[in-house]
Design an enzyme around this catalytic site. Structure first.
Site, PDB file in Angstrom:
ATOM      1  N   GLY A  17       0.830  -1.198   0.000  1.00 51.99           N
ATOM      2  CA  GLY A  17       0.000   0.000   0.000  1.00 51.99           C
ATOM      3  C   GLY A  17       0.862   1.245   0.000  1.00 51.99           C
ATOM      4  O   GLY A  17       1.944   1.251   0.602  1.00 51.99           O
ATOM      5  N   PHE A  49      -0.151   0.784  -6.379  1.00 47.80           N
ATOM      6  CA  PHE A  49      -1.138   0.554  -7.436  1.00 47.80           C
ATOM      7  C   PHE A  49      -0.861   1.599  -8.514  1.00 47.80           C
ATOM      8  O   PHE A  49      -1.048   2.787  -8.296  1.00 47.80           O
ATOM      9  CB  PHE A  49      -2.560   0.686  -6.898  1.00 47.80           C
ATOM     10  CG  PHE A  49      -3.621   0.425  -7.926  1.00 47.80           C
ATOM     11  CD1 PHE A  49      -3.960  -0.877  -8.268  1.00 47.80           C
ATOM     12  CD2 PHE A  49      -4.271   1.477  -8.563  1.00 47.80           C
ATOM     13  CE1 PHE A  49      -4.936  -1.125  -9.224  1.00 47.80           C
ATOM     14  CE2 PHE A  49      -5.243   1.233  -9.526  1.00 47.80           C
ATOM     15  CZ  PHE A  49      -5.575  -0.068  -9.854  1.00 47.80           C
ATOM     16  N   PHE A 117     -10.019  -3.637  -0.567  1.00 45.38           N
ATOM     17  CA  PHE A 117      -9.129  -4.292  -1.527  1.00 45.38           C
ATOM     18  C   PHE A 117      -8.363  -5.468  -0.912  1.00 45.38           C
ATOM     19  O   PHE A 117      -7.610  -6.152  -1.613  1.00 45.38           O
ATOM     20  CB  PHE A 117      -8.120  -3.289  -2.086  1.00 45.38           C
ATOM     21  CG  PHE A 117      -8.747  -2.110  -2.775  1.00 45.38           C
ATOM     22  CD1 PHE A 117      -9.594  -2.287  -3.856  1.00 45.38           C
ATOM     23  CD2 PHE A 117      -8.510  -0.821  -2.329  1.00 45.38           C
ATOM     24  CE1 PHE A 117     -10.183  -1.208  -4.496  1.00 45.38           C
ATOM     25  CE2 PHE A 117      -9.095   0.266  -2.961  1.00 45.38           C
ATOM     26  CZ  PHE A 117      -9.929   0.078  -4.047  1.00 45.38           C
ATOM     27  N   LYS A 140      -7.583  -0.228   9.545  1.00 46.81           N
ATOM     28  CA  LYS A 140      -8.558   0.000  10.609  1.00 46.81           C
ATOM     29  C   LYS A 140      -9.955  -0.359  10.117  1.00 46.81           C
ATOM     30  O   LYS A 140     -10.366   0.030   9.035  1.00 46.81           O
ATOM     31  CB  LYS A 140      -8.505   1.451  11.074  1.00 46.81           C
ATOM     32  CG  LYS A 140      -7.194   1.805  11.770  1.00 46.81           C
ATOM     33  CD  LYS A 140      -7.195   3.205  12.334  1.00 46.81           C
ATOM     34  CE  LYS A 140      -5.890   3.485  13.084  1.00 46.81           C
ATOM     35  NZ  LYS A 140      -5.851   4.841  13.679  1.00 46.81           N
ATOM     36  N   ALA A 173      -1.139  10.918   9.701  1.00 43.59           N
ATOM     37  CA  ALA A 173      -0.020  10.589   8.817  1.00 43.59           C
ATOM     38  C   ALA A 173       0.814  11.796   8.415  1.00 43.59           C
ATOM     39  O   ALA A 173       2.050  11.756   8.476  1.00 43.59           O
ATOM     40  CB  ALA A 173      -0.545   9.875   7.575  1.00 43.59           C
ATOM     41  N   LYS A 283     -13.238   3.483  17.279  1.00 46.47           N
ATOM     42  CA  LYS A 283     -13.053   4.902  17.595  1.00 46.47           C
ATOM     43  C   LYS A 283     -13.609   5.803  16.499  1.00 46.47           C
ATOM     44  O   LYS A 283     -13.969   6.954  16.756  1.00 46.47           O
ATOM     45  CB  LYS A 283     -11.581   5.190  17.861  1.00 46.47           C
ATOM     46  CG  LYS A 283     -10.635   4.880  16.691  1.00 46.47           C
ATOM     47  CD  LYS A 283     -10.361   6.073  15.801  1.00 46.47           C
ATOM     48  CE  LYS A 283      -9.405   5.725  14.672  1.00 46.47           C
ATOM     49  NZ  LYS A 283      -9.052   6.902  13.864  1.00 46.47           N
ATOM     50  N   ARG A 349     -10.640  12.947  10.361  1.00 56.24           N
ATOM     51  CA  ARG A 349     -11.475  13.199   9.187  1.00 56.24           C
ATOM     52  C   ARG A 349     -12.936  12.851   9.439  1.00 56.24           C
ATOM     53  O   ARG A 349     -13.840  13.552   8.962  1.00 56.24           O
ATOM     54  CB  ARG A 349     -10.942  12.404   7.985  1.00 56.24           C
ATOM     55  CG  ARG A 349     -11.638  12.754   6.692  1.00 56.24           C
ATOM     56  CD  ARG A 349     -10.867  12.315   5.467  1.00 56.24           C
ATOM     57  NE  ARG A 349     -10.835  10.868   5.339  1.00 56.24           N
ATOM     58  CZ  ARG A 349     -10.574  10.233   4.192  1.00 56.24           C
ATOM     59  NH1 ARG A 349     -10.293  10.937   3.110  1.00 56.24           N
ATOM     60  NH2 ARG A 349     -10.549   8.915   4.141  1.00 56.24           N
TER      61      ARG A 349
END
EC number: 1.1.1.8
Length: 433
Positions: A17, A49, A117, A140, A173, A283, A349
């Site tokens: 990933g 990808f 995926f 997650k 991140a 969460k 987010r």
């Protein structure tokens, strides 16, 4: 600290990933492999990808108006210009568009991709990884089928016939990649007994596993408990695990600590894989609730009450469906638990999108469509999955926060109903206590 010592071989690491979080983890790991060449091969493969990207004219990487392959841009300029722009990546990260080539001879596989995926990726990996590989899942969420629930690390382990732990924490991140202060995370890894005396003692776990879903997974040879032990919830493992060869350093807490720990990224090692995995998933439901409260402008009192109720339901859910395998302190004290809840309910987010939806008077689905280009929030998919499980078990009423958040998402309840949850949750806890 792990050291190669008399070991003849080194561990090769592949990141599966290359999104925002995947590229950040690749950066962390590549820095560590470069520093610990006695334990790890220096080069880190990162499966990307393949897609075309157009470099803006004002970019220092601009060469032409023609779109370029993302892997070529990463390998040439050492930056993921699409998913982690502005962050220089170590030159020992090798972006690879071939999944099977990226994992060749790798003994450590770090899964960091959208959960939808995962099934296809595992199918492609079958027969292409070394039999003694071990995994770490940074994904997650949960996989619900019928009245059973599975962790993604369990899905990986069953489909590939390997042991897989989990990484989760209060991790933004972009902040970690930019090395803004010190962030922390939790890695859960309970080494299988087959890995010599390096293994931790397995603990008994709940039988609340979806056997229907499990039966859809590949048939793997059952071995004795003496060789493989138990999985993340105490069942006899279905996979015929192959021990990490003695020619390699042990894959234990010490080795994983030096692989992921950086001066700006503090790692706590635990054995509670279920607790860490569930915290990272649940969460996001709590963060949606906190976002609804913020959108209403109800203030910190209601906000803190909703977060407390959310933590209570997280702990209750974990203990109900995973029994004694879950250590309450993982949820209450670890970065993967309460710290991640706090971060997600302040700046995550899911929180921001839920707040935006209330302020604009639209549904969260509309925010996903307009602001995220149709991409689904982790919280909305997890809320739906969890509600499906609770409904199948007849347990919706015992989880009022989880249930109401899902009903709000489906347009069956109003955000104004949220404050009532504090009283309802108190009664629920008293009845179940």
């Amino acid at each position: 600290m792990a050291s190669l010592g008399s070991y003849a071989k080194k561990h090769k690491v592949t990141i599966i990933g290359s999104g925002n979080w995947g590229s950040t983890i690749a950066k962390i790991v590549a820095e560590s492999t470069r520093e610990h060449k006695d334990v790890f091969e220096e080069d880190v493969q990162m499966w990307v990808f393949e897609e075309k990207v157009t470099i803006p004219k004002d970019s220092p990487y601009y060469e032409s108006e023609e779109p370029q392959k993302l892997t070529e841009v990463i390998n040439k300029h050492h930056e993921n210009v699409k998913y982690l722009p502005g962050i220089k990546l170590p030159s020992n990260i090798i972006a690879n568009p071939s999944l099977t080539d990226a994992v060749r001879d790798s003994s450590v596989l770090v899964f960091n991709l959208p959960h939808e995926f995962l099934g296809k990726v595992c199918q492609q990996l079958n027969g292409h990884i070394v039999p003694f590989a071990r995994g770490i899942s940074c994904i997650k969420g949960v996989d619900v089928s019928g009245s059973g629930i599975n962790l993604f690390c369990e899905v990986i382990g069953e489909k590939l016939g390997i042991y897989c732990g989990a990484l989760s924490g209060a991790n933004v991140a972009s902040q970690i990649a930019a090395e803004e202060g010190v962030s922390e995370t939790t890695i859960a890894y309970d080494p299988p007994p087959i890995d010599s005396s390096r293994a931790a003692t397995p603990r008994d776990r709940s039988p609340n596993y979806d056997s229907t879903s499990a039966n859809k997974l590949p048939d793997l040879t059952v071995t004795s408990a003496d060789s493989n032990g138990k999985d993340d919830r105490g069942r006899r493992t279905k996979a015929k695990l192959t021990p990490v060869p003695e020619s390699y350093p042990p894959l234990d807490h010490g080795t994983l600590q030096i692989l992921f720990d950086r001066p700006y990224f503090s790692v706590s090692m635990v054995s509670d894989v279920a607790g860490v995995s569930l915290s990272g998933a649940l969460k996001n439901i709590v963060a949606l609730a906190a976002g609804f409260v913020d959108g209403k402008g109800w203030g910190s009192n209601v906000q803190s009450a909703v977060i407390r109720v959310g933590l209570a339901e997280m702990l209750k859910f974990a203990r109900e469906f995973f029994g004694e395998s879950v250590d309450p302190f993982t949820i209450l004290l670890e970065s993967a638990g309460v710290a991640d809840v706090i971060t997600s309910c302040i700046s995550g987010r899911n929180f921001r999108c839920a707040s935006m939806a209330v302020k604009r008077g639209v549904s969260v689905a509309e925010i996903e469509e307009k602001e995220l280009n149709g991409q689904k929030l982790q919280g909305t998919s997890t809320a739906k999955e969890v509600n499906s499980l609770l409904k199948a078990r007849g347990r919706e009423g015992d989880y009022p926060l989880f249930t109401t958040v899902n009903e709000i998402l489906e347009g069956k309840a109003r955000v104004d109903d949220l404050p009532k949850l504090v009283i309802r949750q108190k009664h629920t806890i008293e009845k179940s206590g």
